[in-house]
Scaffold this motif. Sequence first.
Motif, mmCIF file in Angstrom:
data_model
loop_
_atom_site.group_PDB
_atom_site.id
_atom_site.type_symbol
_atom_site.label_atom_id
_atom_site.label_comp_id
_atom_site.label_asym_id
_atom_site.label_seq_id
_atom_site.Cartn_x
_atom_site.Cartn_y
_atom_site.Cartn_z
ATOM 1 N N PRO A 180 36.820 36.101 36.332
ATOM 2 C CA PRO A 180 38.295 36.544 36.149
ATOM 3 C C PRO A 180 38.974 35.381 36.475
ATOM 4 N N LEU A 181 40.145 35.094 35.818
ATOM 5 C CA LEU A 181 40.808 34.027 36.269
ATOM 6 C C LEU A 181 42.404 34.642 36.260
ATOM 7 N N LEU A 182 43.077 34.071 37.158
ATOM 8 C CA LEU A 182 44.438 34.275 37.358
ATOM 9 C C LEU A 182 45.246 33.751 36.342
ATOM 10 N N PRO A 183 46.271 34.605 35.837
ATOM 11 C CA PRO A 183 47.208 33.911 34.862
ATOM 12 C C PRO A 183 47.583 32.400 35.031
ATOM 13 N N THR A 187 51.520 24.703 32.305
ATOM 14 C CA THR A 187 50.691 24.043 31.441
ATOM 15 C C THR A 187 49.908 22.960 32.378
ATOM 16 N N ASN A 188 50.162 22.450 33.374
ATOM 17 C CA ASN A 188 49.505 21.613 34.233
ATOM 18 C C ASN A 188 48.468 22.118 34.913
ATOM 19 N N SER A 189 48.543 23.461 35.329
ATOM 20 C CA SER A 189 47.717 23.968 36.324
ATOM 21 C C SER A 189 46.064 23.963 35.713
ATOM 22 N N VAL A 190 45.267 24.070 36.771
ATOM 23 C CA VAL A 190 44.028 24.015 36.251
ATOM 24 C C VAL A 190 43.457 25.605 36.517
ATOM 25 N N PRO A 191 42.386 26.096 35.857
ATOM 26 C CA PRO A 191 41.952 27.523 35.843
ATOM 27 C C PRO A 191 41.645 27.938 37.417
ATOM 28 N N THR A 192 42.501 28.953 37.960
ATOM 29 C CA THR A 192 42.304 29.442 39.087
ATOM 30 C C THR A 192 41.534 30.852 38.999
ATOM 31 N N VAL A 193 40.183 30.885 39.978
ATOM 32 C CA VAL A 193 39.496 32.130 39.957
ATOM 33 C C VAL A 193 40.142 33.145 40.839
ATOM 34 N N ASP A 194 40.128 34.346 40.188
ATOM 35 C CA ASP A 194 40.576 35.700 40.834
ATOM 36 C C ASP A 194 39.672 35.852 41.950
ATOM 37 N N PRO A 195 40.231 35.743 43.314
ATOM 38 C CA PRO A 195 39.539 35.886 44.449
ATOM 39 C C PRO A 195 38.687 37.285 44.711
ATOM 40 N N ASN A 196 38.922 38.251 43.760
ATOM 41 C CA ASN A 196 38.101 39.511 43.918
ATOM 42 C C ASN A 196 36.666 39.097 43.393
#
Length: 213
Positions: A63-66, A70-79
Amino acid sequence: MAEQQPQQQPLTILLFARGVLALLDLWPALTIAVAEQWGGTDSAAKKTWLASILIDEFETRAPLLPVTDTNSVPTVDPNSANDPPLDIDEVGDLLHQIMSDEFDANLEDGSIDIVATDLVKLWKDLLNPLYDPQVVVDNLEKQASEVRRKGINAQVGAGGAESQSEGEDSDADEDVEMDEAPQLVDSREPKERQEPVVDDDGFTLVQKKGGRR
């Protein structure tokens, strides 16, 4: 008691990817498979492909955070720290399949289970608020770098160790055989040479050999 460090940034797939590459570099069986080209001349490329498969499997299921930039890299939901995208058995099955299909290796040394455990642990550690994910990855990369640095000599030693030890054993056997023969010769007491006895008229007298009757 050491002060607990809060997490400096959320887990990104980039950090996880770096950690995966480091863990694969720390896997002796895979290192040997690549060095010995068990997967053919493109064994090194297959190792990179294996890393990409693992990263993709975790990324596509996590699950990724929104993404707000546009320059951001995919960030994982800490849960997902408590519920990793893949469990140890799933990672192990994937590693078994790829090692068998791509490297023709049916590993029974237990290393696949260890690597699978380490990969899942990496995911959890990167999401653990008590750890700095950057430090976690940096430590793994340092270990991998050290193994690569020593691995050339170690591999040559390991690769030549068997042949070298065989050679040493062979030389040792030859030394023993060479040593034994002279010992047998040396153990014999040298016989004293009897000088001929010549009488006054110049005739040589025949001497009796001792020990005979």
